[in-house]
Scaffold this motif. Sequence first.
Motif, PDB file in Angstrom:
ATOM      1  N   UNK A 204       0.860  -1.187   0.000  1.00 53.51           N
ATOM      2  CA  UNK A 204       0.000   0.000   0.000  1.00 53.51           C
ATOM      3  C   UNK A 204       0.895   1.235   0.000  1.00 53.51           C
ATOM      4  N   UNK A 205       0.578   2.180  -0.895  1.00 55.99           N
ATOM      5  CA  UNK A 205       1.323   3.441  -0.960  1.00 55.99           C
ATOM      6  C   UNK A 205       0.516   4.570  -0.343  1.00 55.99           C
ATOM      7  N   UNK A 206       1.223   5.491   0.259  1.00 55.87           N
ATOM      8  CA  UNK A 206       0.639   6.726   0.792  1.00 55.87           C
ATOM      9  C   UNK A 206       1.690   7.808   0.603  1.00 55.87           C
ATOM     10  N   UNK A 207       1.343   8.865  -0.131  1.00 54.24           N
ATOM     11  CA  UNK A 207       2.276   9.965  -0.417  1.00 54.24           C
ATOM     12  C   UNK A 207       3.605   9.474  -0.999  1.00 54.24           C
ATOM     13  N   UNK A 208       3.500   8.529  -1.918  1.00 58.99           N
ATOM     14  CA  UNK A 208       4.685   8.057  -2.620  1.00 58.99           C
ATOM     15  C   UNK A 208       5.596   7.152  -1.828  1.00 58.99           C
ATOM     16  N   UNK A 213       3.375  -3.538   3.711  1.00 61.76           N
ATOM     17  CA  UNK A 213       3.907  -4.560   2.799  1.00 61.76           C
ATOM     18  C   UNK A 213       3.712  -5.907   3.488  1.00 61.76           C
ATOM     19  N   UNK A 214       2.809  -6.736   2.945  1.00 56.98           N
ATOM     20  CA  UNK A 214       2.460  -7.987   3.623  1.00 56.98           C
ATOM     21  C   UNK A 214       1.952  -9.007   2.618  1.00 56.98           C
ATOM     22  N   UNK A 215       1.914 -10.285   2.989  1.00 60.02           N
ATOM     23  CA  UNK A 215       1.260 -11.269   2.126  1.00 60.02           C
ATOM     24  C   UNK A 215      -0.195 -10.865   1.887  1.00 60.02           C
ATOM     25  N   UNK A 216      -0.685 -11.096   0.690  1.00 63.75           N
ATOM     26  CA  UNK A 216      -2.057 -10.691   0.342  1.00 63.75           C
ATOM     27  C   UNK A 216      -3.095 -11.299   1.269  1.00 63.75           C
ATOM     28  N   UNK A 217      -2.887 -12.576   1.619  1.00 63.00           N
ATOM     29  CA  UNK A 217      -3.863 -13.254   2.475  1.00 63.00           C
ATOM     30  C   UNK A 217      -3.991 -12.557   3.824  1.00 63.00           C
ATOM     31  N   UNK A 218      -2.857 -12.046   4.332  1.00 60.02           N
ATOM     32  CA  UNK A 218      -2.873 -11.354   5.626  1.00 60.02           C
ATOM     33  C   UNK A 218      -3.630 -10.031   5.523  1.00 60.02           C
TER      34      UNK A 218
END
Length: 238
Positions: A204-208, A213-218
Amino acid sequence: MPELLSISELRAGYGEAVVLPKMSLQLAEGQVLALLGRNGTGKTTLINSIVGVTRRFGGSVALAGHDVTRMRPDQRARAGIGWVPQERNIFRSLTVEENMTAVAQPGPWTVERIYEMFPRLKERRKNFGNQLSGGEQQMLAIGRALTLNPKVLLLDEPTEGLAPIIVDELLLALGKITRGGGICSIIVEQNARKILGLADRAVILERGAIVHDAPSAALKDDAATLEKFLGVSGGTAH
């Protein structure tokens, strides 16, 4: 073995504006990354910076251990960066088949293999780009990127504006493509729930900057993070 894609302290943007202040990100072969965030958080800028169409202020981009930072976008494409932009950018005055053969490079992804993945394109192979539906244009954009036989496949909002049945078809194909071996992919998508089912990893980005940053399932089960950064409330996507 080096990561397939390695971005190190990349500082990039447009004109004098810095959108990505210090971006570092690595992807391994076979990895599908969901790139998430609200509008204006730098997702498309990151994709564009990997392609080489933004202004770079510092940092580097490496592909399979080779530095591509100073390469032009066309050189990066030949080196193995496949790109499906939001606008699709297909050649509207060429046929479906001409769109793919115009950029094809040797490798496992042939025009025939694209037709197996997207039978609809085979049916429309003599139609011009401007005679295709939105879903067919998106299939063609993906097929054309694959005929470059890329190491990295970048997709910016690939399901935007498409009918749900076409979206399901595209996501199924994207899963097969990346897990076919030899490539990794980054998919920018507004519908978090839909893409988290396909991806291995979510950023997930916020202000560049990367804020999660995690496994999608989590992330799929993390209602608080989804609501905080994406505005997805009650565990459902919007």
